[in-house]
Design a protein around this motif. Structure first.
Motif, PDB file in Angstrom:
ATOM      1  N   GLY A 273      -3.285  -1.415  -4.316  1.00  0.00           N
ATOM      2  CA  GLY A 273      -3.025  -2.601  -5.122  1.00  0.00           C
ATOM      3  C   GLY A 273      -2.734  -3.842  -4.304  1.00  0.00           C
ATOM      4  O   GLY A 273      -2.764  -4.959  -4.842  1.00  0.00           O
ATOM      5  N   GLU A 274      -2.437  -3.682  -3.005  1.00  0.00           N
ATOM      6  CA  GLU A 274      -2.166  -4.832  -2.141  1.00  0.00           C
ATOM      7  C   GLU A 274      -3.422  -5.344  -1.449  1.00  0.00           C
ATOM      8  O   GLU A 274      -3.364  -6.307  -0.683  1.00  0.00           O
ATOM      9  CB  GLU A 274      -1.113  -4.473  -1.090  1.00  0.00           C
ATOM     10  CG  GLU A 274       0.267  -4.208  -1.678  1.00  0.00           C
ATOM     11  CD  GLU A 274       1.326  -4.075  -0.602  1.00  0.00           C
ATOM     12  OE1 GLU A 274       0.983  -4.150   0.589  1.00  0.00           O
ATOM     13  OE2 GLU A 274       2.506  -3.910  -0.965  1.00  0.00           O
ATOM     14  N   LEU A 275      -4.541  -4.687  -1.705  1.00  0.00           N
ATOM     15  CA  LEU A 275      -5.788  -5.084  -1.046  1.00  0.00           C
ATOM     16  C   LEU A 275      -6.594  -5.989  -1.963  1.00  0.00           C
ATOM     17  O   LEU A 275      -6.619  -5.811  -3.174  1.00  0.00           O
ATOM     18  CB  LEU A 275      -6.628  -3.852  -0.701  1.00  0.00           C
ATOM     19  CG  LEU A 275      -5.967  -2.796   0.163  1.00  0.00           C
ATOM     20  CD1 LEU A 275      -6.947  -1.650   0.410  1.00  0.00           C
ATOM     21  CD2 LEU A 275      -5.481  -3.369   1.481  1.00  0.00           C
ATOM     22  N   ARG A 276      -7.257  -6.972  -1.353  1.00  0.00           N
ATOM     23  CA  ARG A 276      -8.228  -7.774  -2.086  1.00  0.00           C
ATOM     24  C   ARG A 276      -9.309  -8.220  -1.111  1.00  0.00           C
ATOM     25  O   ARG A 276      -9.085  -8.307   0.100  1.00  0.00           O
ATOM     26  CB  ARG A 276      -7.566  -8.970  -2.773  1.00  0.00           C
ATOM     27  CG  ARG A 276      -7.003 -10.041  -1.845  1.00  0.00           C
ATOM     28  CD  ARG A 276      -6.726 -11.320  -2.640  1.00  0.00           C
ATOM     29  NE  ARG A 276      -7.950 -11.874  -3.189  1.00  0.00           N
ATOM     30  CZ  ARG A 276      -8.080 -12.315  -4.449  1.00  0.00           C
ATOM     31  NH1 ARG A 276      -7.069 -12.254  -5.270  1.00  0.00           N
ATOM     32  NH2 ARG A 276      -9.225 -12.813  -4.863  1.00  0.00           N
ATOM     33  N   HIS A 277     -10.469  -8.490  -1.668  1.00  0.00           N
ATOM     34  CA  HIS A 277     -11.582  -8.959  -0.851  1.00  0.00           C
ATOM     35  C   HIS A 277     -12.414  -9.906  -1.684  1.00  0.00           C
ATOM     36  O   HIS A 277     -12.738  -9.608  -2.841  1.00  0.00           O
ATOM     37  CB  HIS A 277     -12.446  -7.798  -0.360  1.00  0.00           C
ATOM     38  CG  HIS A 277     -13.683  -8.257   0.348  1.00  0.00           C
ATOM     39  ND1 HIS A 277     -14.912  -8.403  -0.287  1.00  0.00           N
ATOM     40  CD2 HIS A 277     -13.890  -8.662   1.630  1.00  0.00           C
ATOM     41  CE1 HIS A 277     -15.800  -8.842   0.575  1.00  0.00           C
ATOM     42  NE2 HIS A 277     -15.221  -9.009   1.735  1.00  0.00           N
ATOM     43  N   ASP A 278     -12.743 -11.070  -1.137  1.00  0.00           N
ATOM     44  CA  ASP A 278     -13.552 -12.049  -1.844  1.00  0.00           C
ATOM     45  C   ASP A 278     -15.021 -11.865  -1.497  1.00  0.00           C
ATOM     46  O   ASP A 278     -15.378 -11.621  -0.334  1.00  0.00           O
ATOM     47  CB  ASP A 278     -13.099 -13.468  -1.487  1.00  0.00           C
ATOM     48  CG  ASP A 278     -11.745 -13.797  -2.074  1.00  0.00           C
ATOM     49  OD1 ASP A 278     -11.314 -13.085  -3.004  1.00  0.00           O
ATOM     50  OD2 ASP A 278     -11.119 -14.769  -1.624  1.00  0.00           O
ATOM     51  N   GLN A 279     -15.878 -11.989  -2.485  1.00  0.00           N
ATOM     52  CA  GLN A 279     -17.301 -11.744  -2.322  1.00  0.00           C
ATOM     53  C   GLN A 279     -17.906 -12.614  -1.225  1.00  0.00           C
ATOM     54  O   GLN A 279     -17.629 -13.804  -1.123  1.00  0.00           O
ATOM     55  CB  GLN A 279     -18.031 -12.021  -3.637  1.00  0.00           C
ATOM     56  CG  GLN A 279     -19.514 -11.691  -3.595  1.00  0.00           C
ATOM     57  CD  GLN A 279     -20.187 -11.919  -4.926  1.00  0.00           C
ATOM     58  OE1 GLN A 279     -19.587 -12.442  -5.859  1.00  0.00           O
ATOM     59  NE2 GLN A 279     -21.450 -11.534  -5.034  1.00  0.00           N
ATOM     60  N   GLY A 280     -18.724 -11.982  -0.387  1.00  0.00           N
ATOM     61  CA  GLY A 280     -19.440 -12.688   0.661  1.00  0.00           C
ATOM     62  C   GLY A 280     -18.672 -12.860   1.955  1.00  0.00           C
ATOM     63  O   GLY A 280     -19.223 -13.376   2.935  1.00  0.00           O
ATOM     64  N   VAL A 281     -17.414 -12.429   1.996  1.00  0.00           N
ATOM     65  CA  VAL A 281     -16.569 -12.646   3.170  1.00  0.00           C
ATOM     66  C   VAL A 281     -16.627 -11.431   4.094  1.00  0.00           C
ATOM     67  O   VAL A 281     -16.474 -10.293   3.648  1.00  0.00           O
ATOM     68  CB  VAL A 281     -15.109 -12.937   2.748  1.00  0.00           C
ATOM     69  CG1 VAL A 281     -14.210 -13.092   3.968  1.00  0.00           C
ATOM     70  CG2 VAL A 281     -15.069 -14.203   1.888  1.00  0.00           C
ATOM     71  N   SER A 282     -16.843 -11.678   5.371  1.00  0.00           N
ATOM     72  CA  SER A 282     -16.972 -10.604   6.363  1.00  0.00           C
ATOM     73  C   SER A 282     -15.653 -10.301   7.055  1.00  0.00           C
ATOM     74  O   SER A 282     -15.640  -9.718   8.144  1.00  0.00           O
ATOM     75  CB  SER A 282     -18.026 -10.988   7.416  1.00  0.00           C
ATOM     76  OG  SER A 282     -19.251 -11.306   6.805  1.00  0.00           O
ATOM     77  N   MET A 283     -14.548 -10.712   6.442  1.00  0.00           N
ATOM     78  CA  MET A 283     -13.215 -10.404   6.941  1.00  0.00           C
ATOM     79  C   MET A 283     -12.407  -9.838   5.776  1.00  0.00           C
ATOM     80  O   MET A 283     -12.726 -10.080   4.607  1.00  0.00           O
ATOM     81  CB  MET A 283     -12.518 -11.653   7.487  1.00  0.00           C
ATOM     82  CG  MET A 283     -13.251 -12.321   8.623  1.00  0.00           C
ATOM     83  SD  MET A 283     -12.305 -13.669   9.391  1.00  0.00           S
ATOM     84  CE  MET A 283     -12.157 -14.843   8.022  1.00  0.00           C
ATOM     85  N   ALA A 284     -11.366  -9.095   6.095  1.00  0.00           N
ATOM     86  CA  ALA A 284     -10.500  -8.534   5.073  1.00  0.00           C
ATOM     87  C   ALA A 284      -9.107  -8.326   5.654  1.00  0.00           C
ATOM     88  O   ALA A 284      -8.952  -8.017   6.839  1.00  0.00           O
ATOM     89  CB  ALA A 284     -11.050  -7.211   4.546  1.00  0.00           C
ATOM     90  N   ILE A 285      -8.105  -8.485   4.795  1.00  0.00           N
ATOM     91  CA  ILE A 285      -6.708  -8.355   5.199  1.00  0.00           C
ATOM     92  C   ILE A 285      -6.163  -6.992   4.785  1.00  0.00           C
ATOM     93  O   ILE A 285      -6.417  -6.523   3.668  1.00  0.00           O
ATOM     94  CB  ILE A 285      -5.861  -9.470   4.547  1.00  0.00           C
ATOM     95  CG1 ILE A 285      -6.301 -10.835   5.070  1.00  0.00           C
ATOM     96  CG2 ILE A 285      -4.377  -9.255   4.795  1.00  0.00           C
ATOM     97  CD1 ILE A 285      -6.074 -11.044   6.548  1.00  0.00           C
ATOM     98  N   VAL A 286      -5.403  -6.368   5.684  1.00  0.00           N
ATOM     99  CA  VAL A 286      -4.651  -5.158   5.362  1.00  0.00           C
ATOM    100  C   VAL A 286      -3.180  -5.445   5.651  1.00  0.00           C
ATOM    101  O   VAL A 286      -2.779  -5.533   6.822  1.00  0.00           O
ATOM    102  CB  VAL A 286      -5.122  -3.948   6.184  1.00  0.00           C
ATOM    103  CG1 VAL A 286      -4.302  -2.712   5.814  1.00  0.00           C
ATOM    104  CG2 VAL A 286      -6.602  -3.684   5.980  1.00  0.00           C
ATOM    105  N   PRO A 287      -2.341  -5.635   4.623  1.00  0.00           N
ATOM    106  CA  PRO A 287      -0.910  -5.848   4.874  1.00  0.00           C
ATOM    107  C   PRO A 287      -0.282  -4.615   5.534  1.00  0.00           C
ATOM    108  O   PRO A 287      -0.594  -3.474   5.162  1.00  0.00           O
ATOM    109  CB  PRO A 287      -0.333  -6.082   3.471  1.00  0.00           C
ATOM    110  CG  PRO A 287      -1.507  -6.500   2.637  1.00  0.00           C
ATOM    111  CD  PRO A 287      -2.680  -5.744   3.202  1.00  0.00           C
ATOM    112  N   LEU A 288       0.575  -4.852   6.504  1.00  0.00           N
ATOM    113  CA  LEU A 288       1.291  -3.764   7.155  1.00  0.00           C
ATOM    114  C   LEU A 288       2.484  -3.353   6.302  1.00  0.00           C
ATOM    115  O   LEU A 288       2.982  -4.144   5.496  1.00  0.00           O
ATOM    116  CB  LEU A 288       1.758  -4.209   8.543  1.00  0.00           C
ATOM    117  CG  LEU A 288       0.636  -4.477   9.547  1.00  0.00           C
ATOM    118  CD1 LEU A 288       1.147  -5.251  10.744  1.00  0.00           C
ATOM    119  CD2 LEU A 288      -0.005  -3.171   9.998  1.00  0.00           C
ATOM    120  N   PRO A 289       2.944  -2.115   6.446  1.00  0.00           N
ATOM    121  CA  PRO A 289       4.101  -1.673   5.660  1.00  0.00           C
ATOM    122  C   PRO A 289       5.284  -2.635   5.812  1.00  0.00           C
ATOM    123  O   PRO A 289       5.569  -3.118   6.906  1.00  0.00           O
ATOM    124  CB  PRO A 289       4.417  -0.303   6.255  1.00  0.00           C
ATOM    125  CG  PRO A 289       3.104   0.184   6.783  1.00  0.00           C
ATOM    126  CD  PRO A 289       2.412  -1.041   7.294  1.00  0.00           C
TER     127      PRO A 289
END
Length: 396
Positions: A312-328
């Motif tokens: 539930g903490e993940l999101r990704h915007d269409q067309g973007v070649s990067m993504a965020i992973v929040p750390l604990p």
């Protein structure tokens, strides 16, 4: 792991185009990019020509070559050659825009809190020089596009003269609804500068159609041109007042010539940019973009599962070649702790971006055609070990 033909064995020959150390997992393309070997060779050819006859090069060859390269790069962003100028990077382009604006005390410059640090510093200097005020809209990373637009609109006032918005944010990998933000700025009577640092190569661009006043992007990132290569687009109403950062022999010619006739300088990186666009174009831009987005989405889910980040903490915007992973929560809280993780992973042979966003550590994953799933598996294993040790030490 489910096999996916987008990053299968057919990409092996493509990966060999880059000179990257094969012992290292290069998972941070977004920060500095990476230049393919054939593009470096093209740049070297221009340097040799410059070295063998400097008089011929600077006096007779360079102006025509620059015009040809500028036309190719401008066409890549959907513009004409008279609409765009080479700059060394987005920071240089923003600085040129800032010094060309005539603001005064009481004016306001609006940006979001996702703004890139160097761009924020340029706006601080602009406001200190002119007496204008900085206004920063705080935008939670989970905001929808409509909420982003509403927050920008809320912070606009009758004193807003310049709005600065990211096309794709650096720290949070969000794709902002730029067309809507341009309309918000113009409705408020303000000019808008679009920071498109990550856009060239990642997104299919028709910059003039956006309707912005200024747009600047890096070619050394997702278009893989040599370091020190960016492009600045300026709307017709602003071109006459645009000043290059260096006052030199092109001054009387105005934008865009004044940006490239800067005396005895090595402009081989700019001249080699078309080689990079041609190389990646030969692979198929749609195929390259699809590969990068599919791989980074897979990596985001895999790394998150490995380190215990809830889906539930993940999101990704269409067309973007990067993504965020929040750390604990509680294990990486400061920029210093983020650097500890980054350095730890570098010692394990994994290059990655770690950001502390509003007191919460995040991993920013990037994917390019030279990457493969094993790169992110190494990242996940190493990060999980680092976080496990910090949990044992009782950091909170």
């Amino acid at each position: 792991m489910t096999a996916n033909p987008m990053w299968g064995d057919d990409w092996d020959d493509v990966r060999r185009l880059w000179l990257l150390d094969p012992e290292v997992a290069h998972c941070n393309h977004g920060s500095f990019g990476a230049v393919p070997g054939p593009v470096l060779a093209a740049q070297d050819e221009f340097r040799v020509r410059m070295a063998t006859n400097p008089m011929r090069w600077f006096d007779r060859e360079l102006p025509g070559l620059m015009a040809e390269a500028r036309a190719v790069v401008a066409g890549f962003i959907g513009a004409g050659p008279e609409e765009a100028a080479f700059v060394s990077n987005v920071s240089a382009g923003v600085s040129a825009i800032a010094q060309s604006l005539a603001l005064q005390a009481g004016d306001e410059v609006l940006s979001s809190d996702h703004i890139y640090g160097a761009v924020s510093s340029a706006l601080d200097r602009l406001c200190a020089r002119t007496g204008a005020a900085r206004v920063v809209a705080d935008i939670p990373v989970e905001c929808s596009d409509d909420e982003i637009v509403a927050l920008f609109a809320h912070h606009c006032s009758g004193r807003t003269r310049l709005v600065v918005a990211d096309q794709v944010t650096s720290a949070t990998a969000r794709r902002f609804p730029i067309e809507d933000l341009i309309r918000v700025a113009h409705h408020a009577g303000a000019a808008i500068l679009v920071d498109g640092a990550h856009a060239p190569g990642m997104l299919n661009l028709e910059v003039p159609v956006l309707g912005a006043d200024f747009w600047v992007g890096n070619l050394h990132k997702w278009a893989c041109a040599p370091a020190g290569t960016g492009v600045l687009w300026v709307a017709p109403a602003w071109r006459e007042q645009m000043c290059s950062l260096v006052v030199s022999w092109g001054e009387a010619d105005g934008f865009p010539i004044s940006f490239e006739r800067v005396g005895t300088d090595d402009l081989s990186a700019w001249l080699a940019a078309p080689s990079s666009l041609h190389l990646l174009g030969s692979l198929g831009w749609d195929r390259v973009r699809a590969h990068n987005e599919a791989l980074v989405c897979w990596a985001q889910a895999m790394v998150a599962e490995a380190i215990g980040t809830p889906p539930g903490e993940l999101r990704h915007d269409q067309g973007v070649s990067m993504a965020i992973v929040p750390l604990p929560t509680g294990l990486v809280n400061t920029p210093e702790e983020a650097r500890l993780l980054k350095n730890h992973m570098a010692n394990l042979g994994v290059e990655m971006a770690v950001v502390c966003w509003h007191g919460r550590g995040t991993i920013r994953l990037s994917a390019y055609v030279y990457n493969q799933p094993s790169d992110y598996e190494r990242l996940a294993i190493g990060t999980r070990g680092f976080l496990a040790e910090r949990g044992k030490w009782g950091h909170s």
